[in-house]
Scaffold this active site. Sequence first.
Site, PDB file in Angstrom:
ATOM      1  N   HIS A  48       0.803  -1.231   0.000  1.00  0.00           N
ATOM      2  CA  HIS A  48       0.000   0.000   0.000  1.00  0.00           C
ATOM      3  C   HIS A  48       0.828   1.270   0.000  1.00  0.00           C
ATOM      4  O   HIS A  48       0.266   2.361   0.144  1.00  0.00           O
ATOM      5  CB  HIS A  48      -0.908   0.060   1.230  1.00  0.00           C
ATOM      6  CG  HIS A  48      -1.939  -1.014   1.302  1.00  0.00           C
ATOM      7  ND1 HIS A  48      -3.215  -0.854   0.838  1.00  0.00           N
ATOM      8  CD2 HIS A  48      -1.878  -2.270   1.805  1.00  0.00           C
ATOM      9  CE1 HIS A  48      -3.912  -1.958   1.057  1.00  0.00           C
ATOM     10  NE2 HIS A  48      -3.118  -2.834   1.637  1.00  0.00           N
ATOM     11  N   LYS A  63      -9.029  13.499   5.521  1.00  0.00           N
ATOM     12  CA  LYS A  63      -8.172  12.308   5.459  1.00  0.00           C
ATOM     13  C   LYS A  63      -7.133  12.473   6.551  1.00  0.00           C
ATOM     14  O   LYS A  63      -7.059  13.539   7.169  1.00  0.00           O
ATOM     15  CB  LYS A  63      -7.496  12.173   4.083  1.00  0.00           C
ATOM     16  CG  LYS A  63      -6.828  13.452   3.572  1.00  0.00           C
ATOM     17  CD  LYS A  63      -6.261  13.268   2.163  1.00  0.00           C
ATOM     18  CE  LYS A  63      -7.284  13.500   1.073  1.00  0.00           C
ATOM     19  NZ  LYS A  63      -7.273  12.532  -0.002  1.00  0.00           N
ATOM     20  N   ARG A  64      -6.322  11.434   6.811  1.00  0.00           N
ATOM     21  CA  ARG A  64      -5.268  11.601   7.795  1.00  0.00           C
ATOM     22  C   ARG A  64      -4.404  12.808   7.432  1.00  0.00           C
ATOM     23  O   ARG A  64      -4.206  13.119   6.258  1.00  0.00           O
ATOM     24  CB  ARG A  64      -4.405  10.333   7.867  1.00  0.00           C
ATOM     25  CG  ARG A  64      -5.102   9.185   8.554  1.00  0.00           C
ATOM     26  CD  ARG A  64      -5.418   9.532   9.996  1.00  0.00           C
ATOM     27  NE  ARG A  64      -4.240   9.583  10.792  1.00  0.00           N
ATOM     28  CZ  ARG A  64      -3.950   8.714  11.758  1.00  0.00           C
ATOM     29  NH1 ARG A  64      -4.796   7.729  12.060  1.00  0.00           N
ATOM     30  NH2 ARG A  64      -2.843   8.819  12.453  1.00  0.00           N
ATOM     31  N   LYS A  89       0.237  14.260   1.973  1.00  0.00           N
ATOM     32  CA  LYS A  89      -1.125  14.531   1.496  1.00  0.00           C
ATOM     33  C   LYS A  89      -1.364  16.032   1.294  1.00  0.00           C
ATOM     34  O   LYS A  89      -2.362  16.442   0.715  1.00  0.00           O
ATOM     35  CB  LYS A  89      -2.148  13.962   2.474  1.00  0.00           C
ATOM     36  CG  LYS A  89      -2.136  12.431   2.565  1.00  0.00           C
ATOM     37  CD  LYS A  89      -3.178  11.939   3.568  1.00  0.00           C
ATOM     38  CE  LYS A  89      -3.085  10.450   3.870  1.00  0.00           C
ATOM     39  NZ  LYS A  89      -3.661   9.604   2.804  1.00  0.00           N
ATOM     40  N   THR A 137      -8.915   6.452  -1.527  1.00  0.00           N
ATOM     41  CA  THR A 137     -10.238   5.862  -1.750  1.00  0.00           C
ATOM     42  C   THR A 137     -11.337   6.883  -1.493  1.00  0.00           C
ATOM     43  O   THR A 137     -12.441   6.744  -2.013  1.00  0.00           O
ATOM     44  CB  THR A 137     -10.448   4.614  -0.859  1.00  0.00           C
ATOM     45  OG1 THR A 137      -9.942   4.898   0.442  1.00  0.00           O
ATOM     46  CG2 THR A 137      -9.737   3.412  -1.434  1.00  0.00           C
ATOM     47  N   LYS A 165     -15.186   8.010  -3.248  1.00  0.00           N
ATOM     48  CA  LYS A 165     -16.435   8.236  -2.504  1.00  0.00           C
ATOM     49  C   LYS A 165     -17.063   9.570  -2.884  1.00  0.00           C
ATOM     50  O   LYS A 165     -18.276   9.671  -3.108  1.00  0.00           O
ATOM     51  CB  LYS A 165     -16.171   8.189  -0.991  1.00  0.00           C
ATOM     52  CG  LYS A 165     -15.753   6.812  -0.506  1.00  0.00           C
ATOM     53  CD  LYS A 165     -15.186   6.812   0.920  1.00  0.00           C
ATOM     54  CE  LYS A 165     -14.439   5.508   1.160  1.00  0.00           C
ATOM     55  NZ  LYS A 165     -13.587   5.531   2.354  1.00  0.00           N
TER      56      LYS A 165
HETATM   57  O1  H53 Z   1      -3.897   2.530   2.001  1.00  0.00           O
HETATM   58  C1  H53 Z   1      -4.992   2.863   1.170  1.00  0.00           C
HETATM   59  C2  H53 Z   1      -4.537   3.685  -0.012  1.00  0.00           C
HETATM   60  C3  H53 Z   1      -3.742   4.894   0.455  1.00  0.00           C
HETATM   61  C4  H53 Z   1      -2.627   4.450   1.393  1.00  0.00           C
HETATM   62  C5  H53 Z   1      -3.217   3.663   2.550  1.00  0.00           C
HETATM   63  C6  H53 Z   1      -2.233   3.198   3.591  1.00  0.00           C
HETATM   64  C7  H53 Z   1      -2.606   3.238   4.931  1.00  0.00           C
HETATM   65  O2  H53 Z   1      -3.816   3.694   5.271  1.00  0.00           O
HETATM   66  C8  H53 Z   1      -1.719   2.788   5.928  1.00  0.00           C
HETATM   67  C9  H53 Z   1      -0.492   2.291   5.586  1.00  0.00           C
HETATM   68  C10 H53 Z   1      -0.114   2.255   4.253  1.00  0.00           C
HETATM   69  O3  H53 Z   1       1.077   1.760   3.906  1.00  0.00           O
HETATM   70  C11 H53 Z   1      -0.986   2.708   3.259  1.00  0.00           C
HETATM   71  O4  H53 Z   1      -1.927   5.558   1.897  1.00  0.00           O
HETATM   72  O5  H53 Z   1      -3.207   5.561  -0.666  1.00  0.00           O
HETATM   73  O6  H53 Z   1      -5.669   4.094  -0.737  1.00  0.00           O
HETATM   74  C12 H53 Z   1      -5.655   1.575   0.743  1.00  0.00           C
HETATM   75  O7  H53 Z   1      -4.889   0.888  -0.177  1.00  0.00           O
END
Ligand code: H53
Length: 839
Positions: free
Chosen positions: A374, A567-568, A573, A678, A682
């Site tokens: 991810h 988002k976080r 970001k 994601t 949405k």
């Molecule tokens: O995963 C999402 C992606 C997103 C990515 C996220 C993610 C985390 O929430 C935590 C750890 C990590 O390595 C990645 O930042 O871009 O959409 C689902 O795949």
Amino acid sequence: VEASVPEPQREAWRKHSAREFNTSDQFEDAVVRHIETTLARSLYNVDESGAYAGTALAFRDRLVIEWNRTQQNQTSADQKRVYYLSLEFLMGRALDNAMLNVGMKDVARKGLDELGFRMEDIIDQERDAALGNGGLGRLAACFLDSLATLNYPAWGYGLRYRYGIFRQEIVNGYQMEVPDYWLEFNPWEFPRHDVTVDVQFYGTIRKYMDDSGKQHTAWENGEIVTAVAYDAPIPGYGTTTTNNLRLWSSKASHGEFDFTKFNSGEYEASVADTQRAETISAVLYPNDSLDRGKELRLKQQYFWCAASLFDIVRRFKKSKKAWSDFPNQVAIQLNDTHPTLAIPELLRILIDIEGLEWDEAWSIVQKTFSYTNHTVLPEALEKWSVPLVQNLLPRHLQIIYDINLQFLQFVERNFPKDRDMLSRVSIIEESQPKMVRMAYLAVIGSHKVNGVAELHSDLIKTTIFKDFVKIHGPDKFTNVTNGITPRRWLHQANFRLSELIASKLGGYDYLNDLTLLHKLENYVDDKDFRKEFQDIKYANKLRLARYIKEAQGITVNPASLFDIQVKRIHEYKRQQLNIFGVIHRYLELKEMSPADRKKAQPRVSIFGGKAAPGYWMAKTIIHLINQVSEVVNNDKDIGDALKVVFLEDYNVSKAEIIVPASDISEHISTAGTEASGTSNMKFVLNGGLIIGTCDGANIEITREVGEDNIFLFGNLSEDVEDLRHAHYYSGLNIDPSLQRVFDEIRNGMFGDAGQFSSLVNSITDHGDYYLVSDDFKSYVETQKLIDEAYKNQEEWLTKTITVVARMGFFSSDRCIEEYAQEIWNTEPVVPPAKPQNGA
Ligand code: H53
């Protein structure tokens, strides 16, 4: 549990078997019975929380009936099962989802009304199950919904944290963290005190030979902690399939006390042992995309992997099949590297306990596992120090070394000329101390590795896993672009829009096949449809405006352009880019004549998201947003032209109010850093346009909706490296408008400038790693285009309808079908027909 009722008595069981409610009358029966008996309350002392509990328990009964039936049916179908191992499941609320998925919300609404309650108030009583940080955890939750909906025999395995992600409070503009003790009343889980696994830590290794001369390895004298299973039913939409989410809770292996210690006067030591064991599943680590390397986290990972693997192997062994059949019965998906220890754990079970030879065990392992990556961010890639692993999991470290040895010998044979290859691809990084690279172990132990959007899947092949593409061949690496469940993110969050779509498409089939949305394009010019579509967006904005007033005390005009970034909080970001843009807008508005200001497009900039408690830069960004909000919202010159809102404690249930209310949402990561994203999906599915960079799934969204229907800006990922290089050697090129923003911050326009110096200096003096200065100008220009475009409401409306019609690709159902076909090689199990008596 093995015991079953003998044949002659089964008739009696069937006769009395639990019944599902089908009418509002039967629903009311169930609610009142639960309130009066399970909760021991009455019509004289039942409030909304009591009514929620009664409703939840009534639905729980229904789910449990389907769940038992599904499990029996899947077991007798004897097909391959999928196990989704994820340290996070960000489920949100369960009641509304359960009502909609079993198709009984109207029945329940009528019943609640007759009992004197309003559906919306009852839904609002539930606390979120917030066992996750962000995208990765929410993805796991969407996948569970799709797996059940598509009738795949699948289980989720995770940890039952006593404390989920912290609750965020904003005090004087700063984030404060409050513990989230969410288990006070949780009707959705079933403790399985009979399903336990003893998990070992620490201890020693003994090698010995048996009578036949065969070598064995035993792992002994460790500390034992018991895992107890807690199960939650996961109902599919429009099907009776109800899958299982199994979460493990830790407790001392000796129960409440160790009585030997207790009786010998070591009362405190006994209690301390108990607490130490319970600590393992106590709390979710609040970092998203950041690896901190804490021992307790490693303990959590092993505890969960060991319990899950034991459980999976136990289930397999009941079938009495040969070990070679294991990969035909079991597919295990590793959600990120967090469950990578499952690889050496399965080897340990097969070799040390079941007596298989290495080669056979290794072949089973590779066929069983697959791994989803991810992120490419270096700070998020997990590494564990060798001494830490050696101490906690001595046998696993040996196995990891054995895997590495075999692998490196293979590499050496095949790439004799590339002398550096061995150290580059070794699972063990030769640093001080040595580190275990979990992503490499996950790649080597799996048969497939996937990224989560096209760009990301390409990037992993050219960056972090470049050598592995050479070694294993390109076919091992694949892409499954992320998706979202349209049940929660359209039908549940935006019911009026879902209803409108259904009225045009001839029913709700599109919720099971989102590509059917394309038929909406036939209605872009339909006057009544357009009007209703626009009214719904306005109503959703009004709902959010009310929430903003109630939660933050800020009055916003729902006719303004709603610009949302939730988002976080993370530097990559780039919420800082957004807030600098807001400051720039504010400065421009200040300079305008009152008449010109009146003509400017009014905007509400809405932010939300949590910062990891130890991530100072992210916390500084939150502070700046709140300070800007304070200044702008109280500036009499500005009025409705600009409002800035930071929404506290962003979570899944709040997202359900926020997402349907956007005109524009922001997905503005530095190109090449956001694996997929994601929430972008949405927002668009709910008729919001986006401003974004060419990053993650934004690129595929653009391909689907068309370039005219998205606002892209900024540098491309292929240019990022050169730009960073240029910053280093030739300095930055800061646009005067951005310089002006920095000057005002440094002059104290938003309070004590010292508070923000690290943030501003990270750009001006420390290389601007995330390219804020490079992208600022095109960001601001694109925001201008948005203001202009929004003025033409008819054209804007056409765009928003068009994008909804073109979002069919982004259903998580499509993802699951891709995983099933390309990675797991699994088939759905047809759900059983309902028995005639309704039982
Ligand atoms: O995963 C999402 C992606 C997103 C990515 C996220 C993610 C985390 O929430 C935590 C750890 C990590 O390595 C990645 O930042 O871009 O959409 C689902 O795949």
